[in-house]
Motif scaffolding. Structure first.
Motif, PDB file in Angstrom:
ATOM      1  N   GLY A 229       1.072  -1.229   0.020  1.00 43.85           N
ATOM      2  CA  GLY A 229      -0.183   0.011   0.071  1.00 43.85           C
ATOM      3  C   GLY A 229       0.674   1.234   0.000  1.00 43.85           C
ATOM      4  N   SER A 230       1.749   1.176  -0.863  1.00 46.24           N
ATOM      5  CA  SER A 230       2.870   2.378  -0.918  1.00 46.24           C
ATOM      6  C   SER A 230       2.374   3.421  -1.342  1.00 46.24           C
ATOM      7  CB  SER A 230       4.178   1.695  -1.675  1.00 46.24           C
ATOM      8  OG  SER A 230       4.745   0.645  -0.994  1.00 46.24           O
ATOM      9  N   ASP A 231       2.902   4.832  -1.118  1.00 42.85           N
ATOM     10  CA  ASP A 231       2.604   5.984  -1.660  1.00 42.85           C
ATOM     11  C   ASP A 231       3.736   6.910  -1.876  1.00 42.85           C
ATOM     12  OD1 ASP A 231       3.566   6.954   0.633  1.00 42.85           O
ATOM     13  OD2 ASP A 231       1.688   8.095   1.267  1.00 42.85           O
ATOM     14  N   GLY A 232       3.566   8.086  -2.453  1.00 41.71           N
ATOM     15  CA  GLY A 232       4.552   8.699  -2.965  1.00 41.71           C
ATOM     16  C   GLY A 232       5.448   9.137  -2.043  1.00 41.71           C
ATOM     17  N   PHE A 233       5.291   9.111  -0.630  1.00 36.06           N
ATOM     18  CA  PHE A 233       6.022   9.732   0.699  1.00 36.06           C
ATOM     19  C   PHE A 233       6.876   8.193   0.929  1.00 36.06           C
ATOM     20  CE2 PHE A 233       3.252  13.145   2.022  1.00 36.06           C
ATOM     21  CZ  PHE A 233       3.708  14.080   1.237  1.00 36.06           C
ATOM     22  N   SER A 234       6.890   6.974   0.450  1.00 34.70           N
ATOM     23  CA  SER A 234       7.133   5.681   0.946  1.00 34.70           C
ATOM     24  C   SER A 234       8.872   5.847   0.934  1.00 34.70           C
ATOM     25  CB  SER A 234       6.682   4.526   0.157  1.00 34.70           C
ATOM     26  OG  SER A 234       5.405   4.229   0.732  1.00 34.70           O
ATOM     27  N   GLY A 235       9.362   6.182  -0.348  1.00 30.18           N
ATOM     28  CA  GLY A 235      10.785   6.401  -0.596  1.00 30.18           C
ATOM     29  C   GLY A 235      11.385   7.542   0.008  1.00 30.18           C
ATOM     30  N   ILE A 236      10.593   8.330   0.670  1.00 22.32           N
ATOM     31  CA  ILE A 236      11.029   9.607   1.540  1.00 22.32           C
ATOM     32  C   ILE A 236      11.218   9.465   2.767  1.00 22.32           C
ATOM     33  CG2 ILE A 236      11.091  12.171   1.519  1.00 22.32           C
ATOM     34  CD1 ILE A 236       9.259  12.201  -0.996  1.00 22.32           C
ATOM     35  N   SER A 237      10.176   8.954   3.395  1.00 19.56           N
ATOM     36  CA  SER A 237      10.156   8.749   4.884  1.00 19.56           C
ATOM     37  C   SER A 237      10.121   7.476   5.640  1.00 19.56           C
ATOM     38  CB  SER A 237       8.748   9.384   5.461  1.00 19.56           C
ATOM     39  OG  SER A 237       7.740   8.481   4.903  1.00 19.56           O
ATOM     40  N   ALA A 238       9.433   6.496   5.463  1.00 19.85           N
ATOM     41  CA  ALA A 238       9.649   5.210   6.125  1.00 19.85           C
ATOM     42  C   ALA A 238      10.522   4.404   5.524  1.00 19.85           C
ATOM     43  CB  ALA A 238       8.100   4.529   5.998  1.00 19.85           C
ATOM     44  N   ASN A 239      10.534   4.212   4.251  1.00 18.52           N
ATOM     45  CA  ASN A 239      11.663   3.314   3.495  1.00 18.52           C
ATOM     46  C   ASN A 239      13.081   3.911   3.989  1.00 18.52           C
ATOM     47  OD1 ASN A 239       9.467   1.902   2.583  1.00 18.52           O
ATOM     48  ND2 ASN A 239       9.683   2.086   0.594  1.00 18.52           N
ATOM     49  N   PRO A 240      13.418   4.986   3.853  1.00 14.37           N
ATOM     50  CA  PRO A 240      14.815   5.344   4.145  1.00 14.37           C
ATOM     51  C   PRO A 240      14.864   5.319   5.906  1.00 14.37           C
ATOM     52  CG  PRO A 240      13.692   7.059   2.653  1.00 14.37           C
ATOM     53  CD  PRO A 240      12.807   6.213   3.158  1.00 14.37           C
ATOM     54  N   ALA A 241      13.757   5.493   6.631  1.00 11.19           N
ATOM     55  CA  ALA A 241      14.176   5.031   7.945  1.00 11.19           C
ATOM     56  C   ALA A 241      14.568   3.705   8.107  1.00 11.19           C
ATOM     57  CB  ALA A 241      12.788   5.460   8.596  1.00 11.19           C
ATOM     58  N   LEU A 242      13.499   2.750   7.549  1.00 19.18           N
ATOM     59  CA  LEU A 242      14.271   1.527   7.699  1.00 19.18           C
ATOM     60  C   LEU A 242      15.531   1.113   6.906  1.00 19.18           C
ATOM     61  CD1 LEU A 242      11.110  -0.876   6.700  1.00 19.18           C
ATOM     62  CD2 LEU A 242      11.823  -0.001   8.951  1.00 19.18           C
ATOM     63  N   GLY A 243      15.877   1.851   5.841  1.00 21.20           N
ATOM     64  CA  GLY A 243      17.170   1.860   5.461  1.00 21.20           C
ATOM     65  C   GLY A 243      18.270   2.113   6.288  1.00 21.20           C
ATOM     66  N   TYR A 244      18.018   3.080   7.067  1.00 22.25           N
ATOM     67  CA  TYR A 244      18.813   3.498   8.365  1.00 22.25           C
ATOM     68  C   TYR A 244      19.025   2.148   9.254  1.00 22.25           C
ATOM     69  CZ  TYR A 244      21.616   6.833  10.997  1.00 22.25           C
ATOM     70  OH  TYR A 244      22.478   7.575  12.188  1.00 22.25           O
ATOM     71  N   LEU A 245      17.764   2.070   9.734  1.00 17.20           N
ATOM     72  CA  LEU A 245      17.747   0.943  10.862  1.00 17.20           C
ATOM     73  C   LEU A 245      18.550  -0.386  10.231  1.00 17.20           C
ATOM     74  CD1 LEU A 245      14.875  -0.417  12.834  1.00 17.20           C
ATOM     75  CD2 LEU A 245      15.945  -1.781  11.418  1.00 17.20           C
ATOM     76  N   SER A 246      18.392  -0.670   8.841  1.00 18.48           N
ATOM     77  CA  SER A 246      18.979  -1.837   8.339  1.00 18.48           C
ATOM     78  C   SER A 246      20.602  -1.825   8.305  1.00 18.48           C
ATOM     79  CB  SER A 246      18.815  -2.028   6.857  1.00 18.48           C
ATOM     80  OG  SER A 246      17.428  -2.004   6.535  1.00 18.48           O
ATOM     81  N   ASP A 247      21.202  -0.511   8.349  1.00 16.13           N
ATOM     82  CA  ASP A 247      22.446  -0.259   8.124  1.00 16.13           C
ATOM     83  C   ASP A 247      22.941  -0.512   9.915  1.00 16.13           C
ATOM     84  OD1 ASP A 247      22.796   0.136   5.722  1.00 16.13           O
ATOM     85  OD2 ASP A 247      23.046   2.247   5.792  1.00 16.13           O
ATOM     86  N   MET A 248      22.096   0.082  10.730  1.00 18.09           N
ATOM     87  CA  MET A 248      22.410  -0.219  12.183  1.00 18.09           C
ATOM     88  C   MET A 248      22.477  -1.387  12.678  1.00 18.09           C
ATOM     89  SD  MET A 248      19.509   2.927  13.914  1.00 18.09           S
ATOM     90  CE  MET A 248      20.537   2.607  15.484  1.00 18.09           C
ATOM     91  N   LEU A 249      21.566  -2.398  12.105  1.00 20.32           N
ATOM     92  CA  LEU A 249      21.488  -3.525  12.472  1.00 20.32           C
ATOM     93  C   LEU A 249      22.495  -4.634  11.900  1.00 20.32           C
ATOM     94  CD1 LEU A 249      19.756  -5.431  14.167  1.00 20.32           C
ATOM     95  CD2 LEU A 249      18.437  -6.319  12.185  1.00 20.32           C
ATOM     96  N   VAL A 250      23.097  -4.074  10.599  1.00 16.68           N
ATOM     97  CA  VAL A 250      24.006  -4.792  10.064  1.00 16.68           C
ATOM     98  C   VAL A 250      25.512  -4.592  10.737  1.00 16.68           C
ATOM     99  CG1 VAL A 250      25.491  -4.945   8.136  1.00 16.68           C
ATOM    100  CG2 VAL A 250      23.069  -5.181   7.694  1.00 16.68           C
ATOM    101  N   THR A 251      25.624  -3.119  11.393  1.00 14.28           N
ATOM    102  CA  THR A 251      26.688  -2.819  12.176  1.00 14.28           C
ATOM    103  C   THR A 251      26.663  -3.513  13.300  1.00 14.28           C
ATOM    104  OG1 THR A 251      26.628  -0.568  11.246  1.00 14.28           O
ATOM    105  CG2 THR A 251      27.771  -0.679  12.947  1.00 14.28           C
TER     106      THR A 251
END
Length: 554
Positions: free
Chosen positions: A322-344
């Motif tokens: 149920g993605s929208d035009g904000f997905s790639g600006i807010s929630a998805n990049p936040a998960l990307g940052y969390l992903s990098d945190m968890l990998v670290t």
């Protein structure tokens, strides 16, 4: 993003379009990059508009990658729509390794722990479930019969609305002569919840009864994949043991299931009870054995309790729907940052939904740790898309009507934003369905973009928590892994508080940075993994489970 309210955004310096963060009216003046222009159209929040004049067939870039070509010449300040923009994505080939990445600051989480269920193979579960599984659809009714017999008596029937009160009220009104209009106006605001129940086995989080429509009648590839998927669930760290019902004559044989279990866990030692109806004889005999064995298994499972574990034992599935035009600006990049945190921190993350990686293949293949891994990723992407095109579809047909309505008008736009969930760390492994994660770090798992099929596969691959971003709102969960919903915008979070756990719209509102939201999400994940919090999907019993047939599903 700075903590100020903006009305538009350029996502990447290479982009030649801007994203409206609020509704902008025709004639609104845009001051950008040292010059001004006025909008030629009304531009709703989440949608895009041009920042220069574009000739017919000119390329459009977002997130720094090609996302489409215009169908006609467009003036500066023109709204992009499905009529004037078509899907286009860049070619990809085997390139040089690009493995450098910036590890985020995780000093506040290095010594953090969660309380989970330790398994003999070294994995740690965030929950402790018992599974009841059919090997073939012929056994679905028997599984449901077991559910009726066990669920309520053991205290696992959800403390939630079942809407029987509402139906009884309507029946009573109808019998008393109420009109259609009167029935439609009945107030249900005072409807009661189901009575609370006490679990007989407090250390068992649930008995989960799976149903599916596979196991026979399809291709042998599908039945073998089903056995691999079910083996992924049985060996999952969130599962204490399983009861399996087999008819006996189907393609998905118990022997195949046991072989798939051995592949994933050679020293598998969980309680596993397999019953074959054609060997047992009467249905009553089958059911009585299944009930006794399941009850005995639950006694064993209840002897386990939560113990502390490091965050490196977390395996996070990254999902969007149920993605929208904000997905790639807010929630998805936040998960990307969390992903990098968890990998670290030494943990694992899973990025799936291959149709939604269309257009970012070059970046992801370059991030693969070696050429063999990169080639596997490119092969899976090309063969998947070729199969879709052979059947009259293609990745370009991925966006749903809801996606398009809310600003994701080409697959490449949707994909470029979806890929942000994977952060920036190197890709350590590429896994074909229904494989399992064996490496800490970022793993790519081949699945469709279909929310439930992809989530089902991520959990089978080992995800013990799934983080699910949504712009429009999606009522999806999983039987054995907690699924946490994160909204991309504040409006949806406020509108659907019963299914969404975390608001990432604070990024759009200028209240938080991407890093701050990611840290807030990780705190919630730790609480979920420790059994201290229960996400909405678990509260609502959203136990969605759909195996993927390897035909076309986007």
């Amino acid at each position: 993003m700075d903590k100020v309210k903006k009305v538009f955004l350029q996502i990447h310096p290479k982009d030649n379009v801007l994203v409206a963060l609020v509704d902008l009216e025709k004639g609104f003046t845009i001051d950008w990059n040292g010059y001004s222009f006025v909008l030629k159209d009304n531009v709703s929040a989440k949608h895009k508009f041009t920042v220069s004049n574009l000739d017919k067939n000119a390329e459009v870039y977002m997130y720094g990658v090609l996302v489409g070509k215009v169908n006609q010449a467009l003036e500066i300040g023109t709204l992009l729509t499905v009529d004037n923009l078509r899907h286009a994505a860049g070619d990809f080939e085997l390139g040089n390794r690009k493995l450098e990445w910036h590890k985020p600051d995780v000093s506040g989480f290095v010594n953090r722990r969660f309380k989970g269920y330790h398994r003999s193979n070294g994995s740690v579960g965030t929950a402790n479930h018992w599974l009841v599984i059919p090997l073939v659809f012929c056994e679905n009714r028997n599984v449901l019969t077991l559910k009726e017999a066990l669920e309520e008596k053991l205290g696992y029937k959800l403390d939630s609305k079942d809407y029987s009160f509402e139906v009884e009220e309507l029946i009573a009104r109808y019998k008393s002569g109420a009109s259609v209009d009167e029935l439609l106006s009945v107030d249900f605001s005072a409807s009661p919840l189901n009575a609370s129940q006490k679990r007989l086995f407090p250390n068992v989080d649930g008995v989960k009864f799976l149903n599916h429509d596979m196991g026979c009648g399809g291709t042998r590839m599908d039945s073998d994949a089903l056995c691999g998927l079910l083996a992924g669930y049985i060996t999952h760290p969130n599962v204490a043991g399983a009861t399996v019902l087999s008819l006996g004559c189907q393609h998905a044989q118990a022997s195949i299931l046991r072989n798939e279990i051995a592949k994933r866990d050679p020293n598998f030692d969980k309680p596993l009870f397999v019953f074959e109806q054609q060997l047992e004889g009467t249905e009553q005999g089958l059911m009585e054995k299944a009930i006794k064995s399941t009850f005995a298994g639950l006694v064993q499972a209840n002897q386990q309790s939560r113990e502390e574990a490091g965050l490196d034992k977390l395996c996070i599935g990254l999902e969007c729907g149920g993605s929208d035009g904000f997905s790639g600006i807010s929630a998805n990049p936040a998960l990307g940052y969390l992903s990098d945190m968890l990998v670290t921190l030494g943990g694992s993350v899973i990025l799936s939904e291959f149709p939604e990686l269309c257009g970012v293949e070059q970046e992801l293949s370059d991030r693969c740790v070696d050429e063999e891994t990169a080639e596997k990723f490119m092969f899976l992407m090309k063969s998947y898309n070729a199969k879709a095109e052979a059947d009259g579809s293609g990745f370009y047909m991925n966006p749903s009507p809801g996606n398009i309505r809310d600003g994701l008008i080409t697959d490449a736009i949707k994909s470029a934003g979806a890929a942000k969930k994977g952060g920036t760390s190197p890709v350590v492994a590429v896994i074909d369905y229904p494989g399992v994660v064996n490496e800490p770090g970022l793993n790519l798992l081949c699945t469709p973009g279909n929310d439930v099929e992809s989530t089902t596969a991520e959990v089978a691959a080992g995800a013990n928590v799934v983080l699910f971003t949504t712009g429009l709102g999606t009522p999806t969960g999983n039987p054995i892994a907690p699924v946490v919903k994160l909204s991309t915008n504040t409006k949806t979070f406020q509108k659907m508080p019963d299914i969404i756990d975390i608001n990432c719209g604070t990024v759009i509102d200028g209240e938080e940075s991407i890093a701050e939201v990611a840290q807030r999400i990780l705190e919630y994940v730790i609480a979920i993994a420790s059994g201290e919090q229960m996400p909405k999907a678990v509260q609502l019993g959203q136990d969605d489970f759909i195996p993927w047939r390897r035909g076309v599903s986007l």
